[in-house]
Design a protein around this motif. Structure first.
Motif, PDB file in Angstrom:
ATOM      1  N   LEU A   1       0.827  -1.215   0.000  1.00  0.00           N
ATOM      2  CA  LEU A   1       0.000   0.000   0.000  1.00  0.00           C
ATOM      3  C   LEU A   1       0.856   1.257   0.000  1.00  0.00           C
ATOM      4  CD1 LEU A   1      -2.796  -1.072   2.504  1.00  0.00           C
ATOM      5  CD2 LEU A   1      -3.086  -0.614   0.058  1.00  0.00           C
ATOM      6  N   SER A   2       1.932   1.256   0.766  1.00  0.00           N
ATOM      7  CA  SER A   2       2.843   2.411   0.807  1.00  0.00           C
ATOM      8  C   SER A   2       3.426   2.682  -0.573  1.00  0.00           C
ATOM      9  CB  SER A   2       3.979   2.176   1.808  1.00  0.00           C
ATOM     10  OG  SER A   2       3.491   2.129   3.111  1.00  0.00           O
ATOM     11  N   ALA A   3       3.838   1.620  -1.253  1.00  0.00           N
ATOM     12  CA  ALA A   3       4.400   1.776  -2.595  1.00  0.00           C
ATOM     13  C   ALA A   3       3.333   2.246  -3.582  1.00  0.00           C
ATOM     14  CB  ALA A   3       5.020   0.457  -3.062  1.00  0.00           C
ATOM     15  N   ALA A   4       2.151   1.632  -3.507  1.00  0.00           N
ATOM     16  CA  ALA A   4       1.080   1.967  -4.446  1.00  0.00           C
ATOM     17  C   ALA A   4       0.599   3.408  -4.275  1.00  0.00           C
ATOM     18  CB  ALA A   4      -0.093   1.002  -4.267  1.00  0.00           C
ATOM     19  N   TYR A   5       0.525   3.864  -3.037  1.00  0.00           N
ATOM     20  CA  TYR A   5       0.058   5.222  -2.780  1.00  0.00           C
ATOM     21  C   TYR A   5       1.187   6.236  -2.741  1.00  0.00           C
ATOM     22  CZ  TYR A   5      -4.724   3.740  -1.989  1.00  0.00           C
ATOM     23  OH  TYR A   5      -5.986   3.251  -2.165  1.00  0.00           O
ATOM     24  N   GLY A   6       2.407   5.776  -2.913  1.00  0.00           N
ATOM     25  CA  GLY A   6       3.552   6.680  -2.970  1.00  0.00           C
ATOM     26  C   GLY A   6       3.774   7.454  -1.685  1.00  0.00           C
ATOM     27  N   THR A   7       3.592   6.799  -0.567  1.00  0.00           N
ATOM     28  CA  THR A   7       3.791   7.481   0.706  1.00  0.00           C
ATOM     29  C   THR A   7       4.808   6.732   1.546  1.00  0.00           C
ATOM     30  OG1 THR A   7       2.722   8.313   2.702  1.00  0.00           O
ATOM     31  CG2 THR A   7       1.868   6.265   1.821  1.00  0.00           C
ATOM     32  N   ASP A   8       5.532   7.485   2.323  1.00  0.00           N
ATOM     33  CA  ASP A   8       6.451   6.854   3.272  1.00  0.00           C
ATOM     34  C   ASP A   8       5.949   7.061   4.700  1.00  0.00           C
ATOM     35  OD1 ASP A   8       6.916   9.544   3.409  1.00  0.00           O
ATOM     36  OD2 ASP A   8       9.084   9.426   3.208  1.00  0.00           O
ATOM     37  N   ASP A   9       4.638   7.332   4.811  1.00  0.00           N
ATOM     38  CA  ASP A   9       4.014   7.550   6.106  1.00  0.00           C
ATOM     39  C   ASP A   9       3.023   6.426   6.388  1.00  0.00           C
ATOM     40  OD1 ASP A   9       2.990   8.525   8.465  1.00  0.00           O
ATOM     41  OD2 ASP A   9       1.917  10.205   7.554  1.00  0.00           O
ATOM     42  N   PRO A  10       3.480   5.321   6.972  1.00  0.00           N
ATOM     43  CA  PRO A  10       2.564   4.205   7.247  1.00  0.00           C
ATOM     44  C   PRO A  10       1.465   4.580   8.243  1.00  0.00           C
ATOM     45  CG  PRO A  10       4.702   3.794   8.258  1.00  0.00           C
ATOM     46  CD  PRO A  10       4.835   5.034   7.428  1.00  0.00           C
ATOM     47  N   ASP A  11       1.716   5.570   9.080  1.00  0.00           N
ATOM     48  CA  ASP A  11       0.681   5.986  10.031  1.00  0.00           C
ATOM     49  C   ASP A  11      -0.579   6.460   9.303  1.00  0.00           C
ATOM     50  OD1 ASP A  11       2.458   5.412  12.037  1.00  0.00           O
ATOM     51  OD2 ASP A  11       2.890   7.507  12.543  1.00  0.00           O
ATOM     52  N   GLU A  12      -0.392   7.183   8.212  1.00  0.00           N
ATOM     53  CA  GLU A  12      -1.538   7.674   7.448  1.00  0.00           C
ATOM     54  C   GLU A  12      -2.319   6.513   6.852  1.00  0.00           C
ATOM     55  OE1 GLU A  12      -4.472   9.884   5.762  1.00  0.00           O
ATOM     56  OE2 GLU A  12      -3.039  10.462   7.316  1.00  0.00           O
ATOM     57  N   LEU A  13      -1.615   5.515   6.348  1.00  0.00           N
ATOM     58  CA  LEU A  13      -2.300   4.337   5.799  1.00  0.00           C
ATOM     59  C   LEU A  13      -3.049   3.576   6.892  1.00  0.00           C
ATOM     60  CD1 LEU A  13       0.381   3.066   3.288  1.00  0.00           C
ATOM     61  CD2 LEU A  13      -1.783   4.211   2.758  1.00  0.00           C
ATOM     62  N   LEU A  14      -2.486   3.485   8.067  1.00  0.00           N
ATOM     63  CA  LEU A  14      -3.170   2.808   9.176  1.00  0.00           C
ATOM     64  C   LEU A  14      -4.404   3.581   9.610  1.00  0.00           C
ATOM     65  CD1 LEU A  14      -0.067   1.589  11.187  1.00  0.00           C
ATOM     66  CD2 LEU A  14      -1.646   0.198   9.837  1.00  0.00           C
ATOM     67  N   ARG A  15      -4.324   4.918   9.608  1.00  0.00           N
ATOM     68  CA  ARG A  15      -5.511   5.722   9.928  1.00  0.00           C
ATOM     69  C   ARG A  15      -6.598   5.480   8.887  1.00  0.00           C
ATOM     70  NH1 ARG A  15      -1.500   9.278  11.808  1.00  0.00           N
ATOM     71  NH2 ARG A  15      -1.219  10.247   9.781  1.00  0.00           N
ATOM     72  N   ARG A  16      -6.213   5.455   7.606  1.00  0.00           N
ATOM     73  CA  ARG A  16      -7.179   5.178   6.543  1.00  0.00           C
ATOM     74  C   ARG A  16      -7.793   3.792   6.709  1.00  0.00           C
ATOM     75  NH1 ARG A  16      -4.603   7.114   0.782  1.00  0.00           N
ATOM     76  NH2 ARG A  16      -4.076   9.248   1.368  1.00  0.00           N
ATOM     77  N   ALA A  17      -6.985   2.828   7.125  1.00  0.00           N
ATOM     78  CA  ALA A  17      -7.480   1.461   7.315  1.00  0.00           C
ATOM     79  C   ALA A  17      -8.541   1.414   8.405  1.00  0.00           C
ATOM     80  CB  ALA A  17      -6.326   0.524   7.646  1.00  0.00           C
ATOM     81  N   VAL A  18      -8.310   2.116   9.497  1.00  0.00           N
ATOM     82  CA  VAL A  18      -9.307   2.155  10.577  1.00  0.00           C
ATOM     83  C   VAL A  18     -10.578   2.823  10.073  1.00  0.00           C
ATOM     84  CG1 VAL A  18      -9.842   3.132  12.844  1.00  0.00           C
ATOM     85  CG2 VAL A  18      -7.614   2.063  12.433  1.00  0.00           C
ATOM     86  N   HIS A  19     -10.447   3.933   9.343  1.00  0.00           N
ATOM     87  CA  HIS A  19     -11.631   4.601   8.793  1.00  0.00           C
ATOM     88  C   HIS A  19     -12.382   3.671   7.844  1.00  0.00           C
ATOM     89  CE1 HIS A  19     -10.573   8.342  10.627  1.00  0.00           C
ATOM     90  NE2 HIS A  19      -9.517   8.537   9.877  1.00  0.00           N
ATOM     91  N   GLY A  20     -11.643   2.937   7.001  1.00  0.00           N
ATOM     92  CA  GLY A  20     -12.268   2.015   6.059  1.00  0.00           C
ATOM     93  C   GLY A  20     -13.000   0.884   6.764  1.00  0.00           C
ATOM     94  N   LEU A  21     -12.377   0.305   7.771  1.00  0.00           N
ATOM     95  CA  LEU A  21     -13.022  -0.764   8.540  1.00  0.00           C
ATOM     96  C   LEU A  21     -14.268  -0.231   9.230  1.00  0.00           C
ATOM     97  CD1 LEU A  21     -13.197  -3.569   9.819  1.00  0.00           C
ATOM     98  CD2 LEU A  21     -11.626  -2.747  11.597  1.00  0.00           C
ATOM     99  N   PHE A  22     -14.150   0.930   9.842  1.00  0.00           N
ATOM    100  CA  PHE A  22     -15.284   1.517  10.545  1.00  0.00           C
ATOM    101  C   PHE A  22     -16.442   1.749   9.583  1.00  0.00           C
ATOM    102  CE2 PHE A  22     -17.747   5.023  12.276  1.00  0.00           C
ATOM    103  CZ  PHE A  22     -18.021   4.548  13.542  1.00  0.00           C
ATOM    104  N   GLN A  23     -16.149   2.335   8.426  1.00  0.00           N
ATOM    105  CA  GLN A  23     -17.192   2.610   7.432  1.00  0.00           C
ATOM    106  C   GLN A  23     -17.872   1.318   6.996  1.00  0.00           C
ATOM    107  OE1 GLN A  23     -18.089   5.729   6.501  1.00  0.00           O
ATOM    108  NE2 GLN A  23     -19.767   4.848   5.346  1.00  0.00           N
ATOM    109  N   ARG A  24     -17.099   0.275   6.775  1.00  0.00           N
ATOM    110  CA  ARG A  24     -17.653  -0.996   6.331  1.00  0.00           C
ATOM    111  C   ARG A  24     -18.567  -1.623   7.385  1.00  0.00           C
ATOM    112  NH1 ARG A  24     -13.382  -4.857   5.264  1.00  0.00           N
ATOM    113  NH2 ARG A  24     -13.970  -6.022   7.104  1.00  0.00           N
TER     114      ARG A  24
END
Length: 105
Positions: A36-59
């Motif tokens: 995911l970090s490579a695909a989204y071009g980010t070196d901030d895994p914290d942001e991806l983890l925050r998005r993951a929690v938001h995605g799980l919550f929404q689902r």
């Protein structure tokens, strides 16, 4: 349990979590996070983890899964949590009270 217990438990859990959470990663999670970090071009895994929690919550909200768990544990739904009152209270019913002067329909 009740809606009041849910509010208390959420407040306590938020206080216990604080602003940061250390998460131990297994190999599968580490590889998925790396992809995911490579695909989204980010070196901030914290942001991806925050998005993951938001995605799980929404689902779980959209599928009603959270309502199943809330109803099982607290006898309320997510909508009742958001409203801060039960469906009975929304419909005009009130919790029992010693105040006989309360206006009732």
């Amino acid at each position: 349990m009740s809606l009041d217990h849910l509010f208390t438990d959420v407040d306590n859990a938020a206080a216990d979590l604080g602003d940061e959470v250390a998460v131990e990663l297994d190999a599968e999670t580490r590889n998925e996070l790396a992809l995911l970090s490579a695909a989204y071009g980010t070196d901030d895994p914290d942001e991806l983890l925050r998005r993951a929690v938001h995605g799980l919550f929404q689902r779980v909200v959209e599928t009603g899964n959270i309502d199943f768990h809330l109803r099982s544990e607290y006898d309320c739904t997510y909508d009742e949590f958001l409203a801060g009152m039960s469906y009975d209270e929304m419909a005009g019913g009130y919790p029992e009270s010693d105040d006989d002067r309360r206006y009732q329909f």
